[in-house]
Design a protein around this motif. Structure first.
Motif, PDB file in Angstrom:
ATOM      1  N   PRO A 394       0.823  -1.223   0.000  1.00  0.00           N
ATOM      2  CA  PRO A 394       0.000   0.000   0.000  1.00  0.00           C
ATOM      3  C   PRO A 394       0.847   1.258   0.000  1.00  0.00           C
ATOM      4  O   PRO A 394       1.916   1.298   0.613  1.00  0.00           O
ATOM      5  N   CYS A 395       0.349   2.232  -0.718  1.00  0.00           N
ATOM      6  CA  CYS A 395       1.070   3.500  -0.827  1.00  0.00           C
ATOM      7  C   CYS A 395       0.842   4.328   0.437  1.00  0.00           C
ATOM      8  O   CYS A 395      -0.276   4.419   0.940  1.00  0.00           O
ATOM      9  N   ILE A 396       1.901   4.894   0.953  1.00  0.00           N
ATOM     10  CA  ILE A 396       1.761   5.794   2.101  1.00  0.00           C
ATOM     11  C   ILE A 396       2.503   7.088   1.760  1.00  0.00           C
ATOM     12  O   ILE A 396       3.732   7.123   1.721  1.00  0.00           O
ATOM     13  N   SER A 397       1.747   8.135   1.487  1.00  0.00           N
ATOM     14  CA  SER A 397       2.365   9.409   1.100  1.00  0.00           C
ATOM     15  C   SER A 397       3.024  10.052   2.309  1.00  0.00           C
ATOM     16  O   SER A 397       2.628   9.789   3.448  1.00  0.00           O
ATOM     17  N   PRO A 398       4.048  10.904   2.083  1.00  0.00           N
ATOM     18  CA  PRO A 398       4.819  11.439   3.202  1.00  0.00           C
ATOM     19  C   PRO A 398       3.989  12.239   4.201  1.00  0.00           C
ATOM     20  O   PRO A 398       4.281  12.231   5.380  1.00  0.00           O
ATOM     21  N   ASP A 399       2.934  12.932   3.728  1.00  0.00           N
ATOM     22  CA  ASP A 399       2.197  13.739   4.712  1.00  0.00           C
ATOM     23  C   ASP A 399       0.756  13.283   4.882  1.00  0.00           C
ATOM     24  O   ASP A 399      -0.185  13.968   4.545  1.00  0.00           O
ATOM     25  N   VAL A 400       0.572  12.071   5.397  1.00  0.00           N
ATOM     26  CA  VAL A 400      -0.788  11.582   5.642  1.00  0.00           C
ATOM     27  C   VAL A 400      -1.293  12.159   6.971  1.00  0.00           C
ATOM     28  O   VAL A 400      -1.509  11.452   7.949  1.00  0.00           O
ATOM     29  N   GLU A 401      -1.455  13.481   6.951  1.00  0.00           N
ATOM     30  CA  GLU A 401      -1.791  14.222   8.169  1.00  0.00           C
ATOM     31  C   GLU A 401      -3.001  13.653   8.909  1.00  0.00           C
ATOM     32  O   GLU A 401      -4.046  13.481   8.332  1.00  0.00           O
ATOM     33  N   GLY A 402      -2.838  13.458  10.169  1.00  0.00           N
ATOM     34  CA  GLY A 402      -3.979  13.129  11.024  1.00  0.00           C
ATOM     35  C   GLY A 402      -4.641  11.793  10.719  1.00  0.00           C
ATOM     36  O   GLY A 402      -5.636  11.454  11.339  1.00  0.00           O
ATOM     37  N   GLU A 403      -4.113  11.068   9.772  1.00  0.00           N
ATOM     38  CA  GLU A 403      -4.801   9.824   9.424  1.00  0.00           C
ATOM     39  C   GLU A 403      -3.882   8.616   9.630  1.00  0.00           C
ATOM     40  O   GLU A 403      -4.125   7.540   9.086  1.00  0.00           O
ATOM     41  N   ILE A 404      -2.864   8.840  10.447  1.00  0.00           N
ATOM     42  CA  ILE A 404      -1.876   7.786  10.702  1.00  0.00           C
ATOM     43  C   ILE A 404      -2.546   6.549  11.286  1.00  0.00           C
ATOM     44  O   ILE A 404      -2.198   5.417  10.948  1.00  0.00           O
ATOM     45  N   ASP A 405      -3.569   6.782  12.130  1.00  0.00           N
ATOM     46  CA  ASP A 405      -4.262   5.650  12.762  1.00  0.00           C
ATOM     47  C   ASP A 405      -4.932   4.727  11.751  1.00  0.00           C
ATOM     48  O   ASP A 405      -5.204   3.568  12.050  1.00  0.00           O
ATOM     49  N   LEU A 406      -5.211   5.282  10.570  1.00  0.00           N
ATOM     50  CA  LEU A 406      -5.900   4.468   9.559  1.00  0.00           C
ATOM     51  C   LEU A 406      -4.949   3.564   8.782  1.00  0.00           C
ATOM     52  O   LEU A 406      -5.378   2.662   8.071  1.00  0.00           O
ATOM     53  N   ILE A 407      -3.648   3.823   8.908  1.00  0.00           N
ATOM     54  CA  ILE A 407      -2.676   3.008   8.167  1.00  0.00           C
ATOM     55  C   ILE A 407      -2.696   1.587   8.723  1.00  0.00           C
ATOM     56  O   ILE A 407      -2.617   1.395   9.943  1.00  0.00           O
ATOM     57  N   PRO A 408      -2.874   0.594   7.841  1.00  0.00           N
ATOM     58  CA  PRO A 408      -2.987  -0.782   8.357  1.00  0.00           C
ATOM     59  C   PRO A 408      -1.675  -1.272   8.980  1.00  0.00           C
ATOM     60  O   PRO A 408      -0.590  -0.897   8.514  1.00  0.00           O
ATOM     61  N   LYS A 409      -1.805  -2.069   9.999  1.00  0.00           N
ATOM     62  CA  LYS A 409      -0.609  -2.583  10.691  1.00  0.00           C
ATOM     63  C   LYS A 409      -0.009  -3.753   9.915  1.00  0.00           C
ATOM     64  O   LYS A 409       1.157  -4.077  10.042  1.00  0.00           O
ATOM     65  N   GLU A 410      -0.866  -4.447   9.145  1.00  0.00           N
ATOM     66  CA  GLU A 410      -0.391  -5.647   8.441  1.00  0.00           C
ATOM     67  C   GLU A 410      -0.666  -5.543   6.944  1.00  0.00           C
ATOM     68  O   GLU A 410      -1.548  -4.801   6.523  1.00  0.00           O
ATOM     69  N   THR A 411       0.090  -6.323   6.188  1.00  0.00           N
ATOM     70  CA  THR A 411      -0.212  -6.425   4.752  1.00  0.00           C
ATOM     71  C   THR A 411      -0.722  -7.847   4.487  1.00  0.00           C
ATOM     72  O   THR A 411      -0.362  -8.771   5.238  1.00  0.00           O
ATOM     73  N   PRO A 412      -1.503  -8.078   3.426  1.00  0.00           N
ATOM     74  CA  PRO A 412      -2.004  -7.054   2.523  1.00  0.00           C
ATOM     75  C   PRO A 412      -3.037  -6.151   3.207  1.00  0.00           C
ATOM     76  O   PRO A 412      -3.779  -6.613   4.059  1.00  0.00           O
ATOM     77  N   ALA A 413      -3.023  -4.878   2.775  1.00  0.00           N
ATOM     78  CA  ALA A 413      -4.037  -3.949   3.277  1.00  0.00           C
ATOM     79  C   ALA A 413      -5.333  -4.205   2.518  1.00  0.00           C
ATOM     80  O   ALA A 413      -5.315  -4.461   1.321  1.00  0.00           O
ATOM     81  N   ARG A 414      -6.460  -4.185   3.244  1.00  0.00           N
ATOM     82  CA  ARG A 414      -7.772  -4.385   2.598  1.00  0.00           C
ATOM     83  C   ARG A 414      -8.638  -3.172   2.889  1.00  0.00           C
ATOM     84  O   ARG A 414      -8.787  -2.791   4.054  1.00  0.00           O
ATOM     85  N   TYR A 415      -9.166  -2.568   1.840  1.00  0.00           N
ATOM     86  CA  TYR A 415      -9.999  -1.375   2.063  1.00  0.00           C
ATOM     87  C   TYR A 415     -10.880  -1.074   0.856  1.00  0.00           C
ATOM     88  O   TYR A 415     -10.610  -1.529  -0.260  1.00  0.00           O
ATOM     89  N   ILE A 416     -11.954  -0.332   1.111  1.00  0.00           N
ATOM     90  CA  ILE A 416     -12.785   0.228   0.035  1.00  0.00           C
ATOM     91  C   ILE A 416     -12.234   1.634  -0.198  1.00  0.00           C
ATOM     92  O   ILE A 416     -12.189   2.449   0.735  1.00  0.00           O
TER      93      ILE A 416
END
Ligand code: ATP
Length: 558
Positions: A394-416
């Motif tokens: 999964p792509c994680i852009s350098p400034d994912v402001e305030g949404e760090i908690d949403l980043i999955p802890k494991e891969t593969p990431a699953r999301y809509i």
């Protein structure tokens, strides 16, 4: 406002915009784009597509059907929620008291006439707005403009003038007819019903047999057996064949989401762009092509992982605004306006409009919205479609402001995926850029002012006019050669060989925004050089005819 009338007159006179079906008296809110209008519209579209699709490697295009089945727009919320408030006028013949109320006299066709303070203004209005009004009028009640169905009270007999009379509590109501055909009451009318939601979508039926005939047939067949009510039968038969002219292009993108991901082997962050017509049965039709029932949208749906949505919303907000400013002559007349929380759709967490300062005030030209995953989720619920992304990296852009908690802890990431949408109105863009470019030049005392459209060269309908200095035959071969070399580049080029003085021909092109005029003169016959005149400075440069192509090409890249 005087300027907008002159501009609309120019648009009509020079082939940008015509009233649709004008020879039949016109159709309110419907416009046709003439030879220059169609070019300008195409140029705006091309610039948008170039910027949002060709110059990136993460956006693809799509072109989906205008006719949209009921379930899609039921799922998206449009069937239930896409409404404006409408008030019906329930004036009846019995209440028709011509002696008691002020009157608005209809013309012999049953249309509201134009009333203007003086003859000259009336003529100007007629020219720029047209005389046609629908049999409905708009009234302003408590500051809101509402549609009045006047059909019930209008009784024009063919060939005779009819009258609409509004009466309020036995008091005379002062109605003022302005040039849009609005009737402005000075008080609330007792004959206005409560407001009710009015769906803005155009509905039609995809059925070879007229659905109403089908209902009658079914009802007759079943009569005496189950005696179904006609209403139930109507609903039962009409629903499966009901289709809507789409009110936005976006839903076509959402329902194709999985197909695009699969066929293009792509994953978020990526976008799907679509350009096409949308339709809304607008209660208010206003300001020429600003608000019409049929219009074109340039939409980009950019799909991202949930933890990147805010980052990309900020990114697209900036990108889109920059695009608008790039083509502007007066950037100060463009602005961004963030929506208040109560203005946004319930599922959106951010929305910014790009607005232009039209002669009547600020008006929206584009909306950029953070729509969350509402649309995809709705279509999953209704169809069971698989829109889930399973992402090993999964792509994680350098400034994912305030949404760090949403980043999955494991891969593969699953999301809509979440969606950042930008939705630009092509017709409104054209009107904004025409207003922005229009200005009048005073040539000196006693001389009439002349119009100039300082359009950005990329938006100008005609890129270059090539002209012989005079009508002499010797100039023609080189004139044609230059025009051919420019046409080969895909630039709309015209040859101007009318018997008008060269200055007049330049001015005619200034009025329609042609950025460059190339002239073949006596010196050209000796050394194959030509002059290139710049629309905005009037400055002329002499170059070899073979260099004209590069000259214009370089300028268009600027
Ligand atoms: P408005 O508030 O002006 O009615 P909207 O918020 O309903 O516009 P959106 O649904 O965000 O508009 O549509 C996106 C864009 O489509 C608008 O920014 C506008 O440029 C264009 N658009 C919407 N409705 C019309 C219309 N009836 N005529 C012309 N363009 C339109």
């Amino acid at each position: 406002m005087a300027q907008i009338r002159t501009l609309l007159d120019l648009c009509r006179r020079r082939g940008f915009l015509y009233q649709s079906a004008e020879i039949y008296g016109g159709l309110r809110g419907a416009y046709d784009y003439g030879p220059l209008g169609v070019e300008m519209k195409k140029n705006i579209l091309n610039s948008w597509w170039q910027r949002n699709v060709y110059s990136r490697d993460d956006v693809v295009g799509i072109d989906t059907s205008i006719l949209t089945p009921h379930p899609v727009l039921k799922a998206s919320g449009h069937v239930d929620e896409f409404t404006d408030l409408l008030v019906d006028c329930t004036l009846t013949k019995e209440r028709f008291r011509p002696d008691k109320a002020p009157q608005v006299t209809l013309d012999k066709n049953g249309h509201l006439p134009i009333t203007a303070p003086d003859k000259e203004t009336a003529q100007q209005w007629k020219k720029s707005i047209g005389e046609q009004f629908a049999p409905n009028v708009l009234v302003t009640v408590e500051g809101k403009r509402l549609l009045l169905h006047v059909d019930h009270v209008v009784e024009p007999v063919k060939g005779h003038a009819g009258k609409i009379v509004f009466k309020m509590n036995n008091e005379q109501a002062a109605f003022e007819l302005n040039y849009h055909g609005y009737v402005e009451p000075n008080t609330n009318s007792p004959f206005l019903t409560d407001s009710r939601p009015f769906n803005l979508m155009f509905k039609t039926f995809l059925d070879p047999i007229d659905p109403i005939d089908r209902v009658i047939q079914t009802t007759m067949n079943q009569a005496g057996e189950s005696k179904p009510t006609v209403r139930e039968e109507v609903d039962k038969v009409l629903k499966p064949s009901t289709v809507y002219l789409r009110p936005e292009t976006a839903q076509g993108v959402f329902v194709n989401f999985e197909q695009v991901v699969r066929t293009m082997k792509t994953k978020p962050p990526f976008g799907i762009a679509q350009v096409g017509k949308s339709f809304r049965n607008e209660i208010r039709l206003e300001h020429g092509i600003f608000r019409t029932p049929e219009f074109e949208q340039l939409e980009l749906e950019y799909f991202v992982a949930p933890w990147e949505a805010k980052h990309f919303y900020k990114y697209w907000r900036e990108q889109r605004y920059r695009w608008w400013l790039e083509h502007a002559t007066h950037p100060e007349n463009f602005r961004q306006r963030d929506h208040e929380s109560d203005e946004m759709a319930h599922y959106a967490t951010g929305c910014t409009d790009v607005e232009y300062l039209y002669p009547w005030g600020w008006g929206e030209v584009e909306g950029v919205a953070h729509r969350g995953n509402y649309d995809l989720t709705q279509h999953i619920k209704n169809t069971g479609a698989n829109f889930e992304i399973v992402d090993e990296k999964p792509c994680i852009s350098p400034d994912v402001e305030g949404e760090i908690d949403l980043i999955p802890k494991e891969t593969p990431a699953r999301y809509i995926p979440h969606v950042v949408e930008s939705s630009c109105g092509l017709n409104r863009a054209m009107l904004a850029y025409l207003c922005d470019a229009f200005h009048q030049v005073e040539e000196g005392k006693g001389k009439p002012v002349r119009n100039v459209l300082k359009l950005h060269p990329r938006l100008a309908p005609i890129k270059c006019a090539v002209m012989p200095l005079t009508g002499k035959e010797e100039f023609i071969p080189l004139t044609k050669k230059v025009a051919k070399s420019l046409r080969r580049m895909g630039w709309y080029t015209v040859v101007e060989s009318q018997k008008l003085k060269i200055g007049k021909r330049y001015y005619r092109h200034d009025e329609i925004g042609t950025p460059w005029c190339v002239t073949v003169d006596y010196q050209s016959l000796e050394d194959e050089t030509v002059t290139i005149r710049d629309r905005d400075t009037g400055h002329q440069e002499r170059v070899h005819w073979k260099q004209v192509q590069t000259f214009i090409g370089d300028k268009l890249m600027e």
